[in-house]
Design an enzyme around this catalytic site. Sequence first.
Site, short mmCIF file in Angstrom:
data_model
loop_
_atom_site.label_atom_id
_atom_site.label_comp_id
_atom_site.label_asym_id
_atom_site.label_seq_id
_atom_site.Cartn_x
_atom_site.Cartn_y
_atom_site.Cartn_z
CE LYS A 89 2.15 4.63 3.68
NZ LYS A 89 2.40 5.47 2.50
CE1 TYR A 110 -16.01 -24.80 4.64
CE2 TYR A 110 -14.05 -23.49 5.07
CZ TYR A 110 -15.28 -23.99 5.48
OH TYR A 110 -15.76 -23.67 6.72
C1 LIG Z 1 3.81 5.37 2.08
C2 LIG Z 1 4.50 6.58 1.65
C3 LIG Z 1 5.90 6.64 1.56
C4 LIG Z 1 6.77 5.43 1.78
O1 LIG Z 1 6.70 4.57 0.68
P1 LIG Z 1 7.61 3.27 0.56
O2 LIG Z 1 7.37 2.80 -0.80
O3 LIG Z 1 7.13 2.33 1.60
O4 LIG Z 1 9.01 3.70 0.81
C5 LIG Z 1 6.48 7.85 1.27
N1 LIG Z 1 5.72 8.94 1.03
C6 LIG Z 1 4.38 8.93 1.07
C7 LIG Z 1 3.62 10.16 0.79
C8 LIG Z 1 3.73 7.74 1.36
O5 LIG Z 1 2.40 7.72 1.39
#
Ligand SMILES: *Cc1c(COP(=O)(O)O)cnc(C)c1O
Length: 364
Positions: A38, A252
Amino acid sequence: MRLLEAEIDLKALIHNFHTVKAIVKPINPSCRIIAIVKADAYGHGAVEVTRALEKKCFAFGVAFFEEAAILREAGIKSKIIVLFDREVEGIFKYNLTPVVFDFKQAQLLSKQAHKKAVNLSVHVKVETGMGRLGIYNAPCETIKKIAQLPNIKIEGVMSHLSEAENKEWTTEQIRKFKEIQRCIVNLGISPVFHIANSQGIKYPEALFDAVRPGLMLYGYGQNFEKELKPCMKVKTKIIDIRRLPKGSPISYGRTFITKKNSVIGVIPVGYADGYFRKLTNRAKVIVRGKKVPVVGTVCMDLTMIDLTDIREVKVDDEVILLGDLGNEKITAQDIAEWAETIPYEVLTSLGSHAKRKYIREEVC
Ligand SMILES: *Cc1c(COP(=O)(O)O)cnc(C)c1O
């Protein structure tokens, strides 16, 4: 043209994948891996990352339908699980596997599957303590009802850990998940159960039929740091070098005043590129194999660094924001600490703004 490059090492990615496998398999030989890609594979590029791991994984996990569509359009044939979306039509169009997190959603999918005369595999999410998505009222009975819907096959049942660094709480979540599992198995359904993200992988009892690593694949994870290789290196080039007398204000708000005659470098990266403003007077970068500090406020497109201690530095010299050079190293964890955030945000921020270059072959 400015250089802001994220070098993505796909060999490191594959190494990390095998590391996950080597941890999981001795405990549960049949445990499968759902690679989480993702947010454009945490800033590493979902198409390239998925291609590199295709045929190695049981499935890939994305947040939303659009991300899955991009993978399919790129020719990815593997199973893609859509974690957080109520999309119906596109699920069929692209042959995706939705995560069902309420009954209504399951009904809509069933209706459409029936209309199209196809069977749809789904994963059902149940609440065990994350307080986000997942069936929270009578999970087992709801799953029974979903299983009875026409043209729906429950291929998986999942939950998510909310505080995997806390053993007691995680044990409690696992206990709840096991209870739901027992009930579902008693119904005569035998889906793939999965709950562990990267941090959850350290608990042998969290290794159900599959695991869902994200961060670990990209080279980070508190318990296995030594075995993992960060995949992302971010670099830029100095665009100007200025020799300033003691007492010169930088950037800044004049939050930094040179304490002696100084050599100040300007780099073409700022908070608009995901180099957080919080890094002001806190971060370090690597120039000519040495760590040097960021000085003054990080601007939208520019940041200043103190090059006083670097000999023979010149315009166009390479600057490593994330990664290693010689004996020096800056990790996403380091940047996360300076910016008071987590490595996930560092990777997604820098990775999504820099121009990506992929390393596939052994570089001599
Ligand atoms: C993002 C996510 C993961 C992976 O998590 P990590 O901590 O990056 O391993 C697994 N399951 C779900 C439902 C997620 O949203």
